[in-house]
Design a protein around this motif. Structure first.
Motif, PDB file in Angstrom:
ATOM      1  N   ALA A 178      30.207  51.657  44.992  1.00 28.85           N
ATOM      2  CA  ALA A 178      30.139  50.362  45.672  1.00 28.85           C
ATOM      3  C   ALA A 178      30.155  49.214  44.675  1.00 28.85           C
ATOM      4  N   GLN A 179      29.507  49.399  43.531  1.00 27.76           N
ATOM      5  CA  GLN A 179      29.483  48.348  42.511  1.00 27.76           C
ATOM      6  C   GLN A 179      30.868  48.179  41.883  1.00 27.76           C
ATOM      7  N   ARG A 180      31.573  49.290  41.687  1.00 26.95           N
ATOM      8  CA  ARG A 180      32.931  49.209  41.139  1.00 26.95           C
ATOM      9  C   ARG A 180      33.851  48.434  42.078  1.00 26.95           C
ATOM     10  N   MET A 181      33.753  48.725  43.369  1.00 29.86           N
ATOM     11  CA  MET A 181      34.635  48.072  44.329  1.00 29.86           C
ATOM     12  C   MET A 181      34.296  46.583  44.461  1.00 29.86           C
ATOM     13  N   HIS A 182      33.015  46.252  44.405  1.00 32.49           N
ATOM     14  CA  HIS A 182      32.621  44.839  44.444  1.00 32.49           C
ATOM     15  C   HIS A 182      33.181  44.107  43.221  1.00 32.49           C
ATOM     16  N   ALA A 183      33.092  44.753  42.057  1.00 33.26           N
ATOM     17  CA  ALA A 183      33.636  44.155  40.841  1.00 33.26           C
ATOM     18  C   ALA A 183      35.148  44.006  40.945  1.00 33.26           C
ATOM     19  N   ALA A 184      35.818  44.992  41.553  1.00 27.17           N
ATOM     20  CA  ALA A 184      37.273  44.934  41.697  1.00 27.17           C
ATOM     21  C   ALA A 184      37.691  43.748  42.554  1.00 27.17           C
ATOM     22  N   LEU A 185      36.934  43.470  43.611  1.00 29.51           N
ATOM     23  CA  LEU A 185      37.227  42.315  44.456  1.00 29.51           C
ATOM     24  C   LEU A 185      37.076  41.019  43.666  1.00 29.51           C
ATOM     25  N   SER A 186      36.033  40.946  42.860  1.00 28.24           N
ATOM     26  CA  SER A 186      35.794  39.742  42.053  1.00 28.24           C
ATOM     27  C   SER A 186      36.839  39.592  40.957  1.00 28.24           C
ATOM     28  N   VAL A 187      37.293  40.708  40.384  1.00 27.34           N
ATOM     29  CA  VAL A 187      38.348  40.646  39.362  1.00 27.34           C
ATOM     30  C   VAL A 187      39.641  40.128  39.965  1.00 27.34           C
ATOM     31  N   ARG A 188      39.941  40.519  41.201  1.00 28.13           N
ATOM     32  CA  ARG A 188      41.131  39.972  41.849  1.00 28.13           C
ATOM     33  C   ARG A 188      41.033  38.447  41.935  1.00 28.13           C
ATOM     34  N   ARG A 189      39.854  37.928  42.262  1.00 29.04           N
ATOM     35  CA  ARG A 189      39.684  36.474  42.321  1.00 29.04           C
ATOM     36  C   ARG A 189      39.921  35.838  40.947  1.00 29.04           C
ATOM     37  N   SER A 190      39.467  36.524  39.896  1.00 28.48           N
ATOM     38  CA  SER A 190      39.720  36.014  38.537  1.00 28.48           C
ATOM     39  C   SER A 190      41.207  36.019  38.236  1.00 28.48           C
ATOM     40  N   LEU A 191      41.898  37.104  38.605  1.00 27.71           N
ATOM     41  CA  LEU A 191      43.334  37.200  38.360  1.00 27.71           C
ATOM     42  C   LEU A 191      44.101  36.124  39.123  1.00 27.71           C
ATOM     43  N   GLU A 192      43.617  35.768  40.286  1.00 28.73           N
ATOM     44  CA  GLU A 192      44.315  34.778  41.108  1.00 28.73           C
ATOM     45  C   GLU A 192      44.279  33.380  40.494  1.00 28.73           C
ATOM     46  N   GLN A 193      43.462  33.174  39.456  1.00 27.53           N
ATOM     47  CA  GLN A 193      43.465  31.912  38.717  1.00 27.53           C
ATOM     48  C   GLN A 193      44.633  31.831  37.731  1.00 27.53           C
ATOM     49  N   LEU A 194      45.299  32.971  37.526  1.00 23.02           N
ATOM     50  CA  LEU A 194      46.379  33.061  36.548  1.00 23.02           C
ATOM     51  C   LEU A 194      47.717  32.915  37.270  1.00 23.02           C
ATOM     52  N   ALA A 195      48.484  31.899  36.898  1.00 20.47           N
ATOM     53  CA  ALA A 195      49.754  31.637  37.586  1.00 20.47           C
ATOM     54  C   ALA A 195      50.676  32.846  37.542  1.00 20.47           C
ATOM     55  N   ALA A 196      50.701  33.557  36.411  1.00 20.51           N
ATOM     56  CA  ALA A 196      51.607  34.698  36.257  1.00 20.51           C
ATOM     57  C   ALA A 196      51.287  35.818  37.236  1.00 20.51           C
ATOM     58  N   PHE A 197      50.057  35.896  37.698  1.00 24.87           N
ATOM     59  CA  PHE A 197      49.691  36.928  38.662  1.00 24.87           C
ATOM     60  C   PHE A 197      50.416  36.711  39.989  1.00 24.87           C
ATOM     61  N   HIS A 198      50.740  35.458  40.289  1.00 19.66           N
ATOM     62  CA  HIS A 198      51.419  35.131  41.538  1.00 19.66           C
ATOM     63  C   HIS A 198      52.939  35.122  41.395  1.00 19.66           C
ATOM     64  N   THR A 199      53.422  34.875  40.190  1.00 18.76           N
ATOM     65  CA  THR A 199      54.859  34.650  40.012  1.00 18.76           C
ATOM     66  C   THR A 199      55.596  35.793  39.320  1.00 18.76           C
ATOM     67  N   SER A 200      54.887  36.691  38.660  1.00 18.98           N
ATOM     68  CA  SER A 200      55.550  37.781  37.926  1.00 18.98           C
ATOM     69  C   SER A 200      56.181  38.778  38.894  1.00 18.98           C
ATOM     70  N   THR A 201      57.414  39.148  38.622  1.00 18.51           N
ATOM     71  CA  THR A 201      58.114  40.116  39.470  1.00 18.51           C
ATOM     72  C   THR A 201      57.694  41.543  39.150  1.00 18.51           C
ATOM     73  N   ARG A 202      57.564  41.847  37.863  1.00 15.63           N
ATOM     74  CA  ARG A 202      57.302  43.228  37.421  1.00 15.63           C
ATOM     75  C   ARG A 202      55.928  43.296  36.766  1.00 15.63           C
ATOM     76  N   VAL A 203      54.987  43.869  37.492  1.00 18.10           N
ATOM     77  CA  VAL A 203      53.590  43.909  37.063  1.00 18.10           C
ATOM     78  C   VAL A 203      53.186  45.369  36.827  1.00 18.10           C
ATOM     79  N   ALA A 204      52.722  45.672  35.645  1.00 20.13           N
ATOM     80  CA  ALA A 204      52.255  47.025  35.322  1.00 20.13           C
ATOM     81  C   ALA A 204      50.736  47.067  35.337  1.00 20.13           C
ATOM     82  N   GLY A 205      50.215  48.183  35.779  1.00 17.77           N
ATOM     83  CA  GLY A 205      48.770  48.373  35.798  1.00 17.77           C
ATOM     84  C   GLY A 205      48.406  49.754  35.282  1.00 17.77           C
ATOM     85  N   TYR A 206      47.379  50.337  35.839  1.00 18.59           N
ATOM     86  CA  TYR A 206      46.909  51.648  35.398  1.00 18.59           C
ATOM     87  C   TYR A 206      46.207  52.314  36.567  1.00 18.59           C
TER      88      TYR A 206
END
Length: 200
Positions: free
Chosen positions: A26-54
Motif C-alpha cells: 500500500a505504501q509503494r502504491m501511494h508513493a507511485a501515485l505521488s511520483v506521477r504527480r511529480s512527473l506531471e510537473q515535467l513538460a517532457a512527460f506530457h510531450t515525449s512520444t517514446r517513453v522508456a521505463g522499467y
C-alpha cells in the motif's frame, strides 16, 4: 551519507535494498501515485512520444500509475531487454502483454521485431538505489544504463533522451562520487518533488 568508496557503495546498496523490500504494498502504491504527480510537473512527460521505463522488482517504485497517463495521451511506452553483449534495447509494451524473466529474474517483453536503441528514445524513467541532487545515481552495479547512454556524456545536458530517476525520497544521499563512466540524471522524481539536477 556519502557514497565514495567501494565499501560505502556496497553498504549503501545493501541498506537501501533491504529498506525498499520492507515497504508494504500500500505504501509503494501511494508513493507511485505521488511520483506521477511529480512527473506531471515535467513538460517532457506530457510531450515525449517514446517513453522508456522499467518493470519494478524488489520494492522499486512501480510505474503502472504513470503509464496510465501515457496511454491517455497516446504516447508509446517501452521496456528494456538486456542483450547477451550487455546492450539494452527497448521494446514497445502495453499493460497485460506477456513478459518473461531475463537472467536476472526481471520480466522483459517477449522477443519483438520492433524495438528502439537508446538514442531513439525521448524520455527514460530509470530505477535506482540511491541518488544525489547533482544527478549521480547508484544502481545495482552492473552499469547497463551508464554503458548504453554513454553517448550523452559528450553532449550539452539536458538533451535527448531526457534521463529521469524514479526514487523514494529516503533514497537520497548527500553525495555519490562520480566515476569517469557515470552518466548523470537530468531529473529525479520522488513522491515529494521533482528535482532538477542541473540546478543543484
Amino acid at each position: 551519507m556519502n557514497a565514495c568508496t567501494d565499501a560505502q557503495r556496497r553498504h549503501l546498496r545493501q541498506q537501501l535494498t533491504m529498506r525498499r523490500r520492507q515497504l508494504p504494498p500500500a505504501q509503494r502504491m501511494h508513493a507511485a501515485l505521488s511520483v506521477r504527480r511529480s512527473l506531471e510537473q515535467l513538460a517532457a512527460f506530457h510531450t515525449s512520444t517514446r517513453v522508456a521505463g522499467y518493470w519494478a522488482v524488489n520494492g522499486e517504485l512501480p510505474l503502472n500509475i504513470a503509464m496510465s497517463s501515457l496511454t491517455r495521451h497516446r504516447q508509446l511506452f517501452f521496456l528494456p531487454q538486456v542483450g547477451a553483449d550487455q546492450s539494452l534495447r527497448f521494446v514497445p509494451w502495453h499493460s497485460g502483454e506477456p513478459v518473461k524473466p531475463n537472467r536476472y529474474g526481471i520480466p522483459e517483453p517477449l522477443a519483438a521485431q520492433t524495438w528502439l536503441a537508446p538514442f531513439q528514445l525521448d524520455l527514460v524513467l530509470i530505477p535506482l538505489l540511491a541518488f544525489d541532487r547533482h544527478g549521480q545515481r547508484l544502481g545495482h552495479g552492473n552499469g547497463y544504463y551508464d554503458r548504453n547512454f554513454a553517448f550523452l556524456g559528450g553532449q550539452v545536458r539536458p538533451g535527448v533522451p531526457l534521463l529521469v530517476g524514479i526514487a523514494y525520497a529516503f533514497q537520497e544521499v548527500n553525495r555519490i562520487k562520480a566515476r569517469s563512466w557515470d552518466i548523470a540524471l537530468d531529473y529525479v522524481a520522488t513522491e515529494y518533488e521533482l528535482i532538477s539536477c542541473h540546478f543543484a
